[in-house]
Design an enzyme around this catalytic site. Structure first.
Site, short mmCIF file in Angstrom:
data_model
loop_
_atom_site.label_atom_id
_atom_site.label_comp_id
_atom_site.label_asym_id
_atom_site.label_seq_id
_atom_site.Cartn_x
_atom_site.Cartn_y
_atom_site.Cartn_z
N CYS A 2 0.84 -1.19 0.00
CA CYS A 2 0.00 0.00 0.00
C CYS A 2 0.88 1.24 0.00
O CYS A 2 2.06 1.20 0.31
CB CYS A 2 -0.95 0.05 1.18
SG CYS A 2 -2.05 -1.35 1.36
N TRP A 76 -3.44 -2.40 -1.37
CA TRP A 76 -3.09 -3.79 -1.66
C TRP A 76 -3.99 -4.64 -0.78
O TRP A 76 -3.86 -4.62 0.44
CB TRP A 76 -1.62 -4.04 -1.34
CG TRP A 76 -1.02 -5.27 -1.95
CD1 TRP A 76 -0.47 -5.42 -3.18
CD2 TRP A 76 -0.86 -6.55 -1.30
NE1 TRP A 76 0.01 -6.68 -3.35
CE2 TRP A 76 -0.22 -7.40 -2.22
CE3 TRP A 76 -1.21 -7.05 -0.05
CZ2 TRP A 76 0.09 -8.73 -1.92
CZ3 TRP A 76 -0.90 -8.37 0.26
CH2 TRP A 76 -0.26 -9.19 -0.69
N GLY A 103 -1.31 -1.47 6.66
CA GLY A 103 -1.14 -2.43 7.74
C GLY A 103 -2.36 -3.30 7.95
O GLY A 103 -3.26 -3.36 7.10
N GLU A 492 9.47 -14.37 -9.75
CA GLU A 492 8.71 -13.22 -9.29
C GLU A 492 8.38 -12.23 -10.38
O GLU A 492 7.36 -11.54 -10.30
CB GLU A 492 9.42 -12.51 -8.13
CG GLU A 492 10.72 -11.82 -8.46
CD GLU A 492 11.37 -11.21 -7.22
OE1 GLU A 492 10.68 -10.98 -6.22
OE2 GLU A 492 12.59 -10.97 -7.26
#
Length: 612
Positions: A2, A76, A103, A492
Site C-alpha cells: 500500500c 493492496w 497495515g 517473481e
C-alpha cells in the site's frame, strides 16, 4: 505494501497526491483513491479499482478535484476483495472522519462488533473502516479533539498500522499515527507532505521527519507537531535525504529494474568505500567494536526473500574465514520458534526498506533475549535502523523495482566487509590476507561492469526460452545461494515456475522432474566443487535437460557440456556471488520483457512487506 500520501499547503492538493501515489506504485496495489477538501467545504472522495491511470483520468489529472488539503492511498487488498467500495479513503458514517490506512488491524472483528453496538454501520469489508470509525467514536465520546481520539484508538488497536485522517472540524489539517508501518513527513516553504516512502515527496522537499512507533503527528501548512501516546507534545529532528529526485527516475532506461541492475557497480562501490578507510575496514560508524567482535560466540542472520539469500551466501563466507558458527533464519519462522539464543550472540537483520514486518519482529525478539543486534538496511531512519543496537547502511540509493537487484548486491558487499573484519579482529587471518581480501572487494564493481557489457547474449537466450514452463537452478556451496536468488528473480517477475536445488540433492528427489527440454541453469563458480558440479550436470543432460552453464573465464570445458554458457570474471571464490548473480538478474529481466509483463510491478507482490 500500500501507499499513503498527504498534503496541506498553498497549491492544489490533488495533483500532488496523484504524483506522490505514482511514485509509490512499486509498492503494489489494486485500487487507488484521494480525498480533498477546501476550507470549510465538504471533502470530495474519488476512488477507482485498478491502475492509478484510471483515477487520473477520472479526475482530469487532479484538476477536477479542488482543494489545498488532502490524503491519498493505493490499496493492496488484505481484508476484502479489490473494489471501489473497499478502496481508501474511507469515512465515518457522517463524514466527520476520513482516513487511509496501511497495515492490518488484527482485532478488527472485535472492534467492529463494539462499534455496531454503538450505532455504527459498515459499507466495506475492510479493517480500515473499523479504524476510521473507532477514531470517530472516541472523538465524539470525549470531545477532546483529534490527538486525544487517535491516542485512545491506538490503545485499542492491535496489529501494525499507519493511519492518516482528516477531521471535518479541522480544515487544512491532517493527523497521523503509526505502529510498525513506515511514515515520513516533509516540510517546505509553507507546505507539508506525508508519505509512506521517500520517493513520493522527494520532488518537493528533502527535509523529513521519521514518525516513530506510537507517535501522533498533526500536519498544518508548513508545520508539524508531534505527540506521544500520553498526548504530550514531543520534539523531533529533521533529517535531510541525501539522494536526489533524479535518482528515483528511470534516466532513459525502459524499466527501473534495468536501471538498477546497471547501478550495481556504484551501489557496491559506495557501500565498500563507506567503511574502507586507508586500506582498512572501519566499523566505528556502524557501531561494532573489535572487542565486541572478539567476544562473539554465535551469529544469527535473519531476513526474508532476497535478503535471506544474502544471508545464505554470507554464512559460507563467515564460516570459512572465521571459527564462528552462523545460522541463517527466515524472519517469519525465527520470530515464532521460541529459540533460546546463545550467550554473546550477534543477530544480524537484513532488510532493504528497514520496515519488513517479520524482520522487525525478529529484531525485537532478539533484543528481548539480550542479544546484540545489527541491522543491514538501505533506508536511513527506518524502523530497523532505529531499533537495532548497531546499523550498517548500504548505499544503494532508492530502489523502485519490486524485484531487488542493487540493494541485494549492496547487502552482499556489507556482509563481505563484516566477514573480513570479523576474521581480522579475531586474529583468524593475518594482515597480508586481510589486505588481499580488501583488494579483492575493491575490484568487484569493475568486474560487474564487465559482465554488463555482454548482456546482449543473455537477452538473446532469454528471448529463446521465454515460453518455458519450468526452470531449475542447481549449485553447490555459495553457488547454491546464488541459485536461490536467480530462481526467485525468474519466478517473481516472469511467473515461470522455478526452483533452486543444492546439486548434491538432485538424486534425492528433484531429478525426477527433469524431462526433455527442461531448462536447467548450473551455477559453477566454486573451483573446488567444479568436478562434482559437472557430474551433476551430466546427470541432468542424460535425462534430456537443456543446460545453461554459468562459470568463470578459464573453465572453457563447460561449452562441451552445456547448451549455452555464460562466463564471469575470476575473483576470490568467497566473493563470486556478487558476479554470478548479475547474469541471473538479467535472465529474469529479459524473460519478463520478452513475455510483455510489467517488470517493475509484478502481480501480487509489493516492494516492502510491512504486514505478515
Amino acid at each position: 505494501m500500500c501507499g499513503i500520501v498527504g498534503f496541506t499547503g498553498k497549491r492544489q492538493a490533488a495533483p500532488v497526491l496523484l504524483d506522490g501515489l505514482a511514485k509509490l506504485e512499486y509498492r503494489g496495489y489494486d485500487s487507488a483513491g484521494i480525498a480533498v477538501r477546501e476550507g470549510e467545504k465538504d471533502t470530495e472522495i474519488v476512488k477507482a479499482k485498478g491502475k492509478l491511470k484510471i483515477l487520473r483520468e477520472m479526475t482530469n489529472e487532479g484538476k477536477a478535484v479542488q482543494g489545498t488539503c488532502g490524503i491519498g492511498h493505493t490499496r493492496w487488498a488484505t481484508h476484502g476483495e479489490p473494489s471501489v467500495t473497499n478502496a481508501h479513503p474511507l469515512s465515518s458514517d457522517d463524514g466527520n472522519v476520513i482516513g487511509v490506512h496501511n497495515g492490518i488491524i488484527e482485532n478488527y472483528q472485535e472492534l467492529r462488533e463494539k462499534l455496531v453496538k454503538n450505532g455504527y454501520s459498515f459499507v466495506s469489508q475492510t479493517d480500515t473502516e473499523v479504524g476510521v470509525k473507532l477514531v470517530d467514536y472516541y472523538y465524539k465520546k470525549y470531545g477532546l479533539g483529534p490527538v486525544d481520539a487517535l491516542a485512545r484508538a491506538m490503545t485499542r488497536i492491535r496489529g501494525s498500522y499507519a493511519l492518516v485522517m482528516m477531521f471535518k472540524d479541522f480544515p487544512g489539517e491532517i493527523y497521523a499515527i503509526r505502529k510498525d508501518s513506515p511514515m515520513i513527513i516533509g516540510v517546505s516553504d509553507g507546505e507539508t507532505f506525508l508519505a509512506s516512502d521517500v520517493p513520493a515527496i522527494l520532488k518537493y522537499t528533502r527535509n523529513v521527519y521519521y514518525v516513530g512507533d506510537l507517535e501522533i503527528a498533526k500536519l498544518t501548512k508548513g508545520e508539524v507537531q508531534f505527540y506521544n501516546i500520553d498526548r504530550e507534545e514531543i520534539e523531533k529532528t529533521l533529517t535531510e535525504i541525501k539522494w536526489n529526485a533524479e535518482a528515483a527516475e528511470k534516466a532513459g532506461y525502459e524499466h527501473f529494474m534495468l536501471k538498477e541492475i546497471h547501478e550495481q557497480p556504484k551501489a557496491v562501490r559506495d557501500t565498500l568505500s563507506s567503511v574502507i578507510k586507508d586500506g582498512r575496514i572501519d566499523l566505528s560508524e556502524v557501531g561494532l567494536t573489535d572487542d565486541e567482535i572478539k567476544s562473539m560466540e554465535q551469529v544469527y542472520i535473519v531476513a526474508c526473500g532476497s535478503a535471506y539469500h544474502v544471508g545464505m551466501a554470507a554464512q559460507y563466507v563467515i564460516e570459512e574465514l572465521t571459527s564462528l558458527q552462523v545460522r541463517v533464519e527466515l524472519a517469519s519462522e525465527f520470530r515464532y520458534r521460541n529459540l533460546k539464543l546463545r550467550k554473546n550472540s550477534l543477530v544480524i537483520i537484513i532488510s532493504q526498506s528497514g520496515e519488513t514486518a517479520d524482520s522487525l519482529a525478529a529484531l525485537k525478539y532478539a533484543k528481548a533475549q539480550g542479544a546484540k543486534t545489527l541491522g543491514i538496511v538501505n533506508v536511513v531512519g527506518s524502523s530497523i535502523a532505529r531499533e537495532a543496537d548497531s546499523v550498517f547502511y548500504t548505499l544503494a540509493g532508492p530502489e523502485i523495482s519490486v524485484a531487488t537487484t542493487k540493494a541485494y548486491s549492496a547487502q552482499l558487499a556489507a556482509a563481505y566487509l563484516l566477514a573480513v573484519q570479523f576474521a581480522f579482529a579475531r586474529g583468524e587471518i593475518d594482515g597480508e590476507e586481510y589486505a588481499r581480501l580488501i583488494g579483492e572487494l575493491d575490484a568487484i564493481p569493475q568486474k560487474i561492469d564487465k559482465i554488463l557489457e555482454d548482456k546482449e547474449r543473455i537477452q538473446w537466450f532469454a528471448a529463446k526460452f521465454a515460453a518455458v514452463k519450468d526452470a531449475f537452478f542447481i549449485g553447490r556451496g555459495i553457488d547454491y545461494a546464488v541459485g536461490l536468488e536467480g530462481s526467485l528473480k525468474m519466478k517473481e517477475i516472469s511467473y515461470i515456475h522455478s526452483e533452486a536445488y543444492a546439486a548434491g540433492e538432485l538424486k534425492h528427489g528433484p531429478i525426477s522432474l527433469i524431462e526433455n527440454g527442461t531448462l536447467v541453469i548450473g551455477v559453477v563458480t566454486q573451483q573446488a566443487l567444479y568436478e562434482k558440479m559437472i557430474s551433476n550436470m551430466v546427470e541432468v543432460k542424460s535425462r534430456g535437460g537443456y543446460l545453461m552453464g554459468l562459470t568463470c573465464y578459464g573453465n572453457y570445458g563447460m561449452e562441451d557440456l552445456a547448451d549455452f554458457t555464460v562466463y564471469i570474471p575470476t575473483a576470490d571464490h568467497l566473493f563470486l556471488a556478487s558476479l554470478a548473480v548479475i547474469p541471473l538478474q538479467l535472465m529474469g529481466y529479459y524473460v519478463s520483457v520478452a513475455k510483455g509483463l510489467d517488470v517493475d510491478k509484478p502481480r501480487n507482490l509489493a516492494k516492502s512487506v510491512t504486514v505478515e
